[in-house]
Write a protein that holds these residues in place. Structure first.
Motif, short mmCIF file in Angstrom:
data_model
loop_
_atom_site.label_atom_id
_atom_site.label_comp_id
_atom_site.label_asym_id
_atom_site.label_seq_id
_atom_site.Cartn_x
_atom_site.Cartn_y
_atom_site.Cartn_z
N THR A 171 0.83 -1.21 0.00
CA THR A 171 0.00 0.00 0.00
C THR A 171 0.86 1.25 0.00
O THR A 171 0.49 2.27 -0.61
CB THR A 171 -0.93 -0.01 1.23
N VAL A 172 2.01 1.21 0.68
CA VAL A 172 2.94 2.36 0.66
C VAL A 172 3.39 2.63 -0.78
O VAL A 172 3.46 3.78 -1.21
CB VAL A 172 4.16 2.09 1.57
N VAL A 173 3.68 1.56 -1.52
CA VAL A 173 4.06 1.72 -2.93
C VAL A 173 2.90 2.35 -3.70
O VAL A 173 3.10 3.23 -4.54
CB VAL A 173 4.42 0.35 -3.54
N GLY A 174 1.67 1.91 -3.39
CA GLY A 174 0.50 2.47 -4.05
C GLY A 174 0.33 3.96 -3.79
O GLY A 174 -0.11 4.70 -4.68
N ILE A 175 0.66 4.41 -2.58
CA ILE A 175 0.56 5.83 -2.24
C ILE A 175 1.42 6.67 -3.19
O ILE A 175 1.02 7.75 -3.63
CB ILE A 175 0.99 6.06 -0.77
N TYR A 176 2.60 6.15 -3.53
CA TYR A 176 3.48 6.86 -4.46
C TYR A 176 2.96 6.76 -5.89
O TYR A 176 2.89 7.77 -6.62
CB TYR A 176 4.89 6.29 -4.38
N LEU A 177 2.57 5.58 -6.31
CA LEU A 177 2.23 5.35 -7.72
C LEU A 177 0.92 6.00 -8.14
O LEU A 177 0.77 6.40 -9.30
CB LEU A 177 2.16 3.85 -8.01
N ILE A 178 -0.04 6.12 -7.22
CA ILE A 178 -1.39 6.51 -7.63
C ILE A 178 -1.45 7.93 -8.19
O ILE A 178 -2.29 8.23 -9.05
CB ILE A 178 -2.38 6.33 -6.44
N ASP A 179 -0.55 8.81 -7.74
CA ASP A 179 -0.51 10.17 -8.28
C ASP A 179 0.55 10.35 -9.36
O ASP A 179 0.69 11.43 -9.91
CB ASP A 179 -0.27 11.19 -7.15
N HIS A 180 1.31 9.31 -9.65
CA HIS A 180 2.32 9.36 -10.70
C HIS A 180 1.90 8.53 -11.92
O HIS A 180 1.94 9.01 -13.05
CB HIS A 180 3.68 8.90 -10.17
N VAL A 181 1.50 7.29 -11.66
CA VAL A 181 1.04 6.42 -12.74
C VAL A 181 -0.41 6.72 -13.11
O VAL A 181 -0.79 6.70 -14.27
CB VAL A 181 1.20 4.94 -12.34
N GLY A 182 -1.22 7.01 -12.10
CA GLY A 182 -2.64 7.26 -12.33
C GLY A 182 -3.50 6.11 -11.84
O GLY A 182 -3.04 4.97 -11.70
N ARG A 183 -4.78 6.39 -11.58
CA ARG A 183 -5.68 5.39 -11.01
C ARG A 183 -5.96 4.25 -11.99
O ARG A 183 -5.93 3.08 -11.64
CB ARG A 183 -7.03 6.02 -10.64
N ARG A 184 -6.26 4.62 -13.23
CA ARG A 184 -6.68 3.64 -14.23
C ARG A 184 -5.55 2.65 -14.57
O ARG A 184 -5.74 1.43 -14.55
CB ARG A 184 -7.14 4.39 -15.47
N LYS A 185 -4.36 3.17 -14.89
CA LYS A 185 -3.23 2.31 -15.23
C LYS A 185 -2.83 1.43 -14.04
O LYS A 185 -2.47 0.26 -14.21
CB LYS A 185 -2.04 3.15 -15.68
N LEU A 186 -2.90 2.01 -12.85
CA LEU A 186 -2.53 1.26 -11.66
C LEU A 186 -3.50 0.10 -11.43
O LEU A 186 -3.09 -1.02 -11.10
CB LEU A 186 -2.51 2.18 -10.44
#
Length: 557
Positions: free
Chosen positions: A389-404
């Protein structure tokens, strides 16, 4: 009637105060700089001048604050990158963590009961003899959560996010005390129901409260912090289960200690403000401005207030009452709800709770035969879930919700297929295949935790119209809890009927369907303001041409 249009020079700033003359701007003041540094104060303005002023405002916004796609910052007039990052505003981060204690309660309650039930059976013979009572003790919290989530949307809209959090804390703490003191299984079941009510309300409120206070650039990461608190609560519950195994009154401590974070959150929330967006709409614009001023610098604050006042005024003009049937009657709202509720359902139907439930069995298949060792390894699985989930906190605003979400579901499919293969091989008598199951388990957690863990809650906190955010958020959370209950009640029956390997294969098929759903129904909302998300749904519902036309018509009106 125009009484005075004479320019008055006062320094280098020109201020238009719209007050009641321009309803869409709603008593806002904007600073506009002229080329020659002149300034004008207008006490009354005709329609053409209003249009000119609004045009200048938009021009100034574009020049002074340009959002950079894919970043967490903005470029000011001097070309200096002023980043808005996850840790840049301690006030917002502190607010997020305190609100996220609701997620901690959510996670702790879902995790603690599995260990507590072993000792409840020792204390109450009738529970040990009755599988129905055992199932009721576990599932009563889910029933309470369904009702709490359904009512939570209404409570949030009527009384505000802060009040809803305080109510959830009181109900949860009361339920914890009832469980700890339960003289018989039936009082314990009532306590479980109260705790479920609190968890249900908190599951709606925490993401919404965080989202409405968060800058759009980092909103995904901040809302995902609530999911980190959920997974952290699950990890904490496993620790508590292990820590109290040798203590007298084991299960009473396990269940009663949950009141501590609820009381802590209640006390801390007394010092936090109400959601600024809810305040601006329902109670006091001055209180909302005071809160927003702690989040944004003065220039950004003016832009946010302009967007907020304009959006809320449009809502006041376009509607009178907020009704549940509007969710299905208004096309753009219906599309948003289908996307949000669908994500919540697929989060459960892709098997997260099932995999977590089977994690001790899976590690035993790998050759770790001791029950205690299997539980300790399950604790590591819970820690992996939190770390993901910590990784998700970083990725969600960089990769985006849909791609993630799409990449997460791809990994989930592969891992479920591996788990299915492992259970098929085990049932066929093959030896030394435990490593396949463990590999599937690790891949599942690594895939699910950063993506399908936080994405549904984040998306649901940001895709609904202001007036319907509480209602729709509550309905979508109810879908999540109902799906959770369906999976919990049906998995073992399905596994007994068709086999565990086939059941995991069915879950993989559901994950394939989830990919198709995300591709068709879920748009990308990374970095968008609430107002931009609203426009996105209108364009999806009616086409960009119709959306533009309606905006022009409102401007003419």
């Amino acid at each position: 009637m125009i009484k005075d249009r004479t320019p008055q020079r006062i320094g280098t700033t020109q201020t238009f105060t719209f007050y009641s003359i321009v309803p869409l701007v709603s008593a806002s003041c904007f600073d506009l700089k002229e080329e020659a540094g002149k300034a004008i104060v207008c006490s009354s303005i005709d329609k053409n001048l209003i249009r000119l002023a609004k045009g200048l405002v938009l021009f100034r916004e574009k020049k002074r604050m340009e959002l950079v796609p894919g970043s967490s910052g903005r470029i000011d007039d001097d070309g200096v990158d002023q980043k808005i990052t996850y840790f840049s505003n301690k006030y917002v981060l502190g607010l997020t963590v305190i609100a996220g204690i609701g997620g901690l309660l959510f996670g702790y309650d879902t995790g603690v009961i599995s260990g507590a039930l072993l000792y409840i059976r020792d204390d109450f013979e009738e529970v040990d003899r009755s599988s129905v009572l055992q199932e009721t003790i576990v599932s009563m919290a889910l029933l309470g959560a369904i009702i709490g989530a359904a009512a939570g949307g209404w409570i949030n809209d009527l009384y505000g996010r802060k009040s809803a959090t305080l109510i959830a804390d009181v109900v949860f703490a009361l339920g914890s005390f009832v469980m700890a003191a339960a003289p018989d299984p039936y009082v314990l079941i009532f306590g479980r129901f109260l705790v479920g009510l609190g968890v249900g309300v908190a599951s709606v409120t925490a993401p919404m409260y965080i989202a409405e206070a968060a800058p759009s650039e980092i909103r995904g990461g901040l809302v995902s912090t609530n999911v980190l608190m959920i997974t952290g609560g699950q990890f904490l519950s496993y620790l508590i289960n292990l820590g109290f195994t040798e203590v007298r009154g084991t299960w009473r401590w396990m269940l009663g200690i949950a009141a501590v974070p609820a009381i802590l959150q209640f006390l801390l929330m007394l010092f936090l403000p109400e959601s600024p967006r809810w305040l601006y709409k329902n109670r006091s614009s001055s209180e909302a401005v005071a809160t927003l001023s702690k989040i944004y610098d003065p220039d950004r604050l003016k832009v946010e207030l302009h967007r907020l006042s304009t959006a809320l005024e449009k809502e006041r003009i376009s509607q009178n009452d907020v009704r549940y049937r509007d969710v299905f009657r208004i096309k753009e709202l219906r599309l948003a709800f289908v996307a949000g509720a669908g994500l919540q359902a697929f989060q459960q139907f892709t098997g997260i709770n099932t995999v977590m439930y089977y994690s001790p069995t899976i590690v035993q298949m790998a050759g770790f035969g001791s029950n205690q060792l299997a539980l300790q390894l399950s604790l590591i699985v819970a820690l992996m879930n939190a770390a993901g989930t910590v990784v998700g906190i970083y990725l969600i605003d960089h990769v985006g919700r849909r791609k993630l979400a799409l990449s997460s579901l791809t990994g989930v499919i592969l891992s479920l297929v591996l788990l299915s293969i492992a259970f098929f091989l085990e049932s066929s008598g093959h030896a030394n295949i435990g490593w396949v199951a463990v590999l599937g388990l690790v891949l599942y957690i690594a895939s699910f935790a950063p993506g399908m863990g936080p994405v549904p809650w984040t998306v649901n906190s940001e895709i609904y119209l202001e007036s319907y955010r509480g209602m729709c958020g509550g309905m979508a959370a109810t879908v999540n809890w109902v799906s959770n209950l369906i999976v919990a009640q049906s998995f073992l029956s399905v596994a007994d009927a068709v086999g565990t390997g086939t059941t995991f294969l069915i879950l993989a098929g559901v994950a394939v369907a989830a990919i198709g759903f995300v591709v068709v129904f879920v748009p990308e909302t990374k970095g968008l303001t609430f107002e931009e998300v609203e426009k996105l749904w209108k364009e999806r519902a009616w086409g960009s041409g119709n959306g533009a036309e309606s905006l022009l018509e409102e401007d003419e009106a």
